[in-house]
Design a protein around this motif. Sequence first.
Motif, mmCIF file in Angstrom:
data_model
loop_
_atom_site.group_PDB
_atom_site.id
_atom_site.type_symbol
_atom_site.label_atom_id
_atom_site.label_comp_id
_atom_site.label_asym_id
_atom_site.label_seq_id
_atom_site.Cartn_x
_atom_site.Cartn_y
_atom_site.Cartn_z
ATOM 1 N N ALA A 2 -7.762 -8.630 15.986
ATOM 2 C CA ALA A 2 -7.596 -9.257 17.203
ATOM 3 C C ALA A 2 -7.623 -10.723 17.305
ATOM 4 N N GLY A 3 -8.478 -11.151 16.497
ATOM 5 C CA GLY A 3 -8.435 -12.860 16.414
ATOM 6 C C GLY A 3 -7.270 -13.321 16.073
ATOM 7 N N ARG A 4 -6.603 -12.863 15.211
ATOM 8 C CA ARG A 4 -5.429 -13.264 14.698
ATOM 9 C C ARG A 4 -4.366 -12.941 15.771
ATOM 10 N N HIS A 5 -4.265 -11.900 16.314
ATOM 11 C CA HIS A 5 -3.087 -11.486 17.481
ATOM 12 C C HIS A 5 -3.301 -12.530 18.555
ATOM 13 N N PHE A 6 -4.400 -12.647 19.082
ATOM 14 C CA PHE A 6 -4.679 -13.374 20.297
ATOM 15 C C PHE A 6 -5.090 -14.873 20.123
ATOM 16 N N ALA A 7 -5.128 -15.172 18.663
ATOM 17 C CA ALA A 7 -5.338 -16.679 18.543
ATOM 18 C C ALA A 7 -6.334 -17.321 19.194
ATOM 19 N N CYS A 8 -7.492 -16.840 19.218
ATOM 20 C CA CYS A 8 -8.575 -17.390 19.848
ATOM 21 C C CYS A 8 -9.755 -17.173 19.324
ATOM 22 N N HIS A 9 -10.958 -17.839 19.718
ATOM 23 C CA HIS A 9 -12.182 -17.641 18.998
ATOM 24 C C HIS A 9 -12.589 -16.143 18.981
ATOM 25 N N ALA A 10 -13.017 -15.624 17.866
ATOM 26 C CA ALA A 10 -13.440 -14.097 17.633
ATOM 27 C C ALA A 10 -14.659 -14.235 17.216
ATOM 28 N N GLU A 11 -15.631 -13.645 18.021
ATOM 29 C CA GLU A 11 -17.001 -13.591 17.481
ATOM 30 C C GLU A 11 -17.805 -12.500 17.385
ATOM 31 N N ALA A 12 -18.388 -11.972 16.307
ATOM 32 C CA ALA A 12 -19.060 -11.077 16.129
ATOM 33 C C ALA A 12 -20.743 -11.195 16.297
ATOM 34 N N CYS A 13 -21.123 -10.283 17.119
ATOM 35 C CA CYS A 13 -22.697 -10.798 17.431
ATOM 36 C C CYS A 13 -23.548 -9.457 17.123
ATOM 37 N N GLU A 14 -24.615 -9.761 16.173
ATOM 38 C CA GLU A 14 -25.570 -8.421 16.081
ATOM 39 C C GLU A 14 -26.831 -8.792 16.966
ATOM 40 N N THR A 15 -27.032 -7.727 17.721
ATOM 41 C CA THR A 15 -28.153 -8.458 18.865
ATOM 42 C C THR A 15 -29.293 -7.255 18.957
ATOM 43 N N GLY A 16 -30.326 -7.725 19.091
ATOM 44 C CA GLY A 16 -31.466 -6.620 19.389
ATOM 45 C C GLY A 16 -31.771 -6.848 20.758
ATOM 46 N N GLU A 17 -31.306 -7.782 21.606
ATOM 47 C CA GLU A 17 -31.489 -8.116 22.998
ATOM 48 C C GLU A 17 -30.981 -7.149 23.934
ATOM 49 N N GLY A 18 -30.145 -6.394 23.522
ATOM 50 C CA GLY A 18 -29.406 -5.439 24.373
ATOM 51 C C GLY A 18 -27.932 -5.687 24.625
ATOM 52 N N LEU A 19 -27.126 -4.674 24.764
ATOM 53 C CA LEU A 19 -25.637 -5.061 25.063
ATOM 54 C C LEU A 19 -25.517 -5.788 26.467
#
Length: 427
Positions: free
Chosen positions: A321-338
Amino acid sequence: MDATQALFPATREAALARWQQFLPRASRYGALRNRVVSGHPDVTRLSAAIRARLVTTEAFVGSLLETHRFEAVEKLVQELVWRDYWKGWLELRPGVWSDFRAEVARIRRQADPAVLARAEAVMAGRGGIAVMDRFARELIETGYLHNHARMWWAGYWIHVERLPWALGADFFYRHLLDADPASNTLGWRWVAGLQTRGKAYLPRRSNLENYCAPEFLADPTGLERLDDAVVSAAPLPAESPTERIAWRPLPERPEASALGSGRWGLWMHGEDLSVERSALADLRPAVILSVFDARRVAAFGMASPRVAYLKTALADGLDRAGRHFACHAEACETGEGLAETLARVAQERGLAGWVAMRPSVGPLGEAIPSIEAALARDGRRVLWCRRRWDEQAWPQASAGFFGFWEKARRRLSAGAGDPRQSELSFR
Ligand SMILES: Cc1cc2nc3c(=O)[nH]c(=O)nc-3n(C[C@H](O)[C@H](O)[C@H](O)COP(=O)(O)OP(=O)(O)OC[C@H]3O[C@@H](n4cnc5c(N)ncnc54)[C@H](O)[C@@H]3O)c2cc1C
């Protein structure tokens, strides 16, 4: 890549490679699919990839119809369509999912300790029927069971061990790489005789002997407990009638008027990891986010092969998706809740809100109200979308499968709504 992911592709590229390998044999699927053989060469092993939508069902159906006559691959098309039927059926009856989760919690709290101890032993592969114990270990180690083995094992749990179906369904749900609230819960209900009330599926020794490769039955310990004359259906648990809700349609893409001139983010999740091949492909998101929600994963007790699979698939989806949409793509691993994470990132990035495929009934679907509420606190929104294929198919799951299939069959065999024009350009 771990050994499990070598057998059960966790990226789009690997899923397409497996498909290309399988495609020439697709016309033999109907004849061979019920055989349980080590390595599972006669089935696609693509359910986890389809579940995560690394590739869509419509792409596979389109590819089949491009390369084979409909009649030659009808059985495989029908199986692919079963998934849509279950999805639609549960989407129309969300109470079946919440009742199932409540029942699991109730059993854990209130069941007789002897029942829980027996359940633990059976799940750990110490039930005493060698072939069933082997299947339990296979599930734990690989996150996969062949469809026939799922049927036998669920039947053994319910009708031979007389254990509560919901606890068995929860065991599958925690371990399967393809764990799906619809296919799994409804598959178990079907084996129990709840789905088509009174029509239970019984695991019979003669059936195992017909369809298992010899190595599965090399140790005959306990097989006599599956003798055809011995196995009989467990009494049906009582349950209240299932309420069917009205269908609420969604667009495949937000209206321009809804987007306005705001900055929108695209939230990608594990139910649709090929967003760049959907009607959202021409969206111009300011940011793409995927969230690994550690709290939810822990709450559902997901087994580690399943977690590893999800992480690989999420990373793959985000990368494409990051390559297709050519924008910042962020993966977030969280314990605070979705919900909190989506609200926080939206605020940090100055977004009007998120555009996302609407999660279906299940753990992610349950999060929808809290996501909407968390965003609304800052005046933000989520614009939910649904693929046209789902929007057309799911509301039709109002009654039994065969009516549903007949409609799908007519449409697909005539090439109407040509799947070839949908998401197919994967060559
Ligand atoms: C008790 C029980 C629990 C199940 N739980 C799940 C689950 O959590 N997730 C899941 O994806 N499937 C589930 N299934 C359905 C089925 O067993 C798996 O989809 C299938 O075994 C996956 O292997 P495959 O991709 O090699 O299937 P193949 O035989 O290659 O089939 C191709 C595709 O068709 C679809 N399909 C095939 N059989 C079914 C079916 N019976 N119901 C719905 N779709 C089907 C899947 O998308 C599958 O990938 C369950 C079945 C039972 C009996």
